[in-house]
Structure formats: structure tokens, C-alpha cells
Design a protein around this motif. Sequence first.
Motif, mmCIF file in Angstrom:
data_model
loop_
_atom_site.group_PDB
_atom_site.id
_atom_site.type_symbol
_atom_site.label_atom_id
_atom_site.label_comp_id
_atom_site.label_asym_id
_atom_site.label_seq_id
_atom_site.Cartn_x
_atom_site.Cartn_y
_atom_site.Cartn_z
ATOM 1 N N GLY A 1 17.960 -23.004 -13.610
ATOM 2 C CA GLY A 1 16.450 -23.132 -13.164
ATOM 3 C C GLY A 1 16.535 -24.020 -11.913
ATOM 4 N N ALA A 2 17.486 -24.411 -11.602
ATOM 5 C CA ALA A 2 17.465 -25.384 -10.311
ATOM 6 C C ALA A 2 17.404 -24.540 -9.115
ATOM 7 C CB ALA A 2 18.742 -26.243 -10.207
ATOM 8 N N VAL A 3 17.485 -23.321 -8.957
ATOM 9 C CA VAL A 3 17.481 -22.414 -7.920
ATOM 10 C C VAL A 3 16.502 -21.136 -8.080
ATOM 11 C CG1 VAL A 3 18.650 -20.792 -6.363
ATOM 12 C CG2 VAL A 3 19.883 -22.994 -7.301
ATOM 13 N N VAL A 4 15.595 -21.144 -7.379
ATOM 14 C CA VAL A 4 14.436 -19.921 -7.162
ATOM 15 C C VAL A 4 15.056 -18.818 -6.425
ATOM 16 C CG1 VAL A 4 12.217 -19.183 -7.213
ATOM 17 C CG2 VAL A 4 12.840 -21.299 -8.386
ATOM 18 N N VAL A 5 15.288 -17.649 -6.932
ATOM 19 C CA VAL A 5 15.430 -16.479 -6.107
ATOM 20 C C VAL A 5 14.415 -15.425 -6.055
ATOM 21 C CG1 VAL A 5 17.359 -14.885 -5.470
ATOM 22 C CG2 VAL A 5 18.066 -17.169 -6.636
ATOM 23 N N ALA A 6 14.031 -14.837 -4.948
ATOM 24 C CA ALA A 6 13.152 -13.869 -4.754
ATOM 25 C C ALA A 6 13.586 -12.794 -3.943
ATOM 26 C CB ALA A 6 11.969 -14.570 -4.304
ATOM 27 N N PRO B 1 17.856 -10.370 -1.493
ATOM 28 C CA PRO B 1 17.261 -11.681 -2.179
ATOM 29 C C PRO B 1 17.638 -12.983 -1.491
ATOM 30 C CG PRO B 1 19.768 -10.891 -3.008
ATOM 31 C CD PRO B 1 19.155 -9.923 -1.793
ATOM 32 N N VAL B 2 16.554 -13.717 -1.392
ATOM 33 C CA VAL B 2 16.590 -15.112 -0.814
ATOM 34 C C VAL B 2 16.261 -16.202 -1.747
ATOM 35 C CG1 VAL B 2 15.972 -14.159 1.627
ATOM 36 C CG2 VAL B 2 14.199 -14.826 0.000
ATOM 37 N N ALA B 3 17.160 -17.476 -1.386
ATOM 38 C CA ALA B 3 16.890 -18.461 -2.454
ATOM 39 C C ALA B 3 16.606 -19.639 -1.896
ATOM 40 C CB ALA B 3 18.442 -18.559 -3.201
ATOM 41 N N VAL B 4 16.015 -20.697 -2.759
ATOM 42 C CA VAL B 4 15.742 -21.989 -2.244
ATOM 43 C C VAL B 4 16.128 -23.002 -3.672
ATOM 44 C CG1 VAL B 4 13.819 -21.405 -0.982
ATOM 45 C CG2 VAL B 4 13.253 -21.972 -3.474
ATOM 46 N N ARG B 5 16.561 -23.994 -3.264
ATOM 47 C CA ARG B 5 17.033 -25.015 -4.417
ATOM 48 C C ARG B 5 15.930 -26.007 -4.698
ATOM 49 N NH1 ARG B 5 21.602 -25.900 -6.702
ATOM 50 N NH2 ARG B 5 22.798 -24.813 -5.526
ATOM 51 N N LEU B 6 15.609 -26.326 -5.929
ATOM 52 C CA LEU B 6 14.616 -27.251 -6.203
ATOM 53 C C LEU B 6 15.076 -28.566 -6.551
ATOM 54 C CD1 LEU B 6 12.831 -24.768 -8.984
ATOM 55 C CD2 LEU B 6 12.276 -24.956 -6.516
ATOM 56 N N ASP B 7 14.383 -29.629 -6.510
ATOM 57 C CA ASP B 7 14.554 -30.833 -7.005
ATOM 58 C C ASP B 7 14.901 -31.171 -8.509
ATOM 59 O OD1 ASP B 7 14.304 -31.905 -4.504
ATOM 60 O OD2 ASP B 7 12.414 -32.442 -4.532
ATOM 61 N N ALA B 8 14.089 -30.280 -9.301
ATOM 62 C CA ALA B 8 14.184 -30.255 -10.706
ATOM 63 C C ALA B 8 13.964 -28.633 -11.077
ATOM 64 C CB ALA B 8 13.067 -31.004 -11.288
#
Length: 151
Positions: free
Chosen positions: A76-81, A126-133
Motif C-alpha cells: 500500500g505504500a505505492v499507488v499505481v494508476a 501505468p504510472v506510480a507514486v510513492r506515499l509517505d504512509a
Amino acid sequence: MRRLHTTAGAGALLLALAACAQQPTNEVGFGGQPPVPPGPVQPKSEQERVPVTEASVDASMLPKGYPTKVWTQDDGAVVVATGQEGGCSKVHAELGEQTADHVKVVFVEETPEPPGICTMDLRYPPVAVRLDAPLEARKVVLEQRDVKVPR
């Protein structure tokens, strides 16, 4: 004589390039692995994805017809869309904001300016971002922004 100058110049250039080369380091990251290089997060295979339900995705700020498939990875630390690009444009994701109730993912579509000759195809990378939590129960808000990039 001309060959001697060319050879000497090539040798000096080779020596200068060798001196500028990056020296290896002995850095060790978490778990004895090499540190993760900075840069964009890479989407993982289908087996390592956890889908985000449609009810947890707010796509109201996207243009009509834009893909809305979203998933997480890395616990869950990375959201991909799924992004959308075409012709000469390229898409990447940026993390807009993170709050206690939502995470904003911004699709940034970069298009060259002035435009050149481009194909009329659409791609959905697909592109991704890393979350703080980890994402957990937070909603994913999707937004799209066009950016002109000088050629």
C-alpha cells in the motif's frame, strides 16, 4: 604528424573521460541490498498488485474517457494508476497531496512545443507514486494536467 596530433588528442580525451567516470561505492541499503536509486517508482507485475475499488477512486476531475484503473503495491505504500498518452506526448504521475482522508495523484502529460509530426495513437502506461504512509482506507483523487515542453 597529423596522425600523431589526432592520436594524442584522442588519448587525452580518453584519459579525461576515465577520470570523470563514477567510482564504485560500497554503500549497502536495507537488508544488505544496494540502495534504491532515486527516480520514478516502477509498476510491478499483476500478481503483486492490489486493486483499489471504484468506490475509493474519485475521477471527477479527469477528462471524459480517461482511464480510472488504480491499484497499490509494496503493501500500500505505492499507488499505481493507468495514465494516457499519445502521439508525441508522454505521461508521468506526481503526488499532489496526502491527507488523512485522501491522496491526490496528478497525471502530467508533457507535449512538445512547438508540436511536430506525431502519430495519432493512444497509449495507457501505468504510472506510480510513492506515499509517505500506506493508502489503507484513504480515497484516491485523480487529476490530469497538460504541460508544454520546449523542443
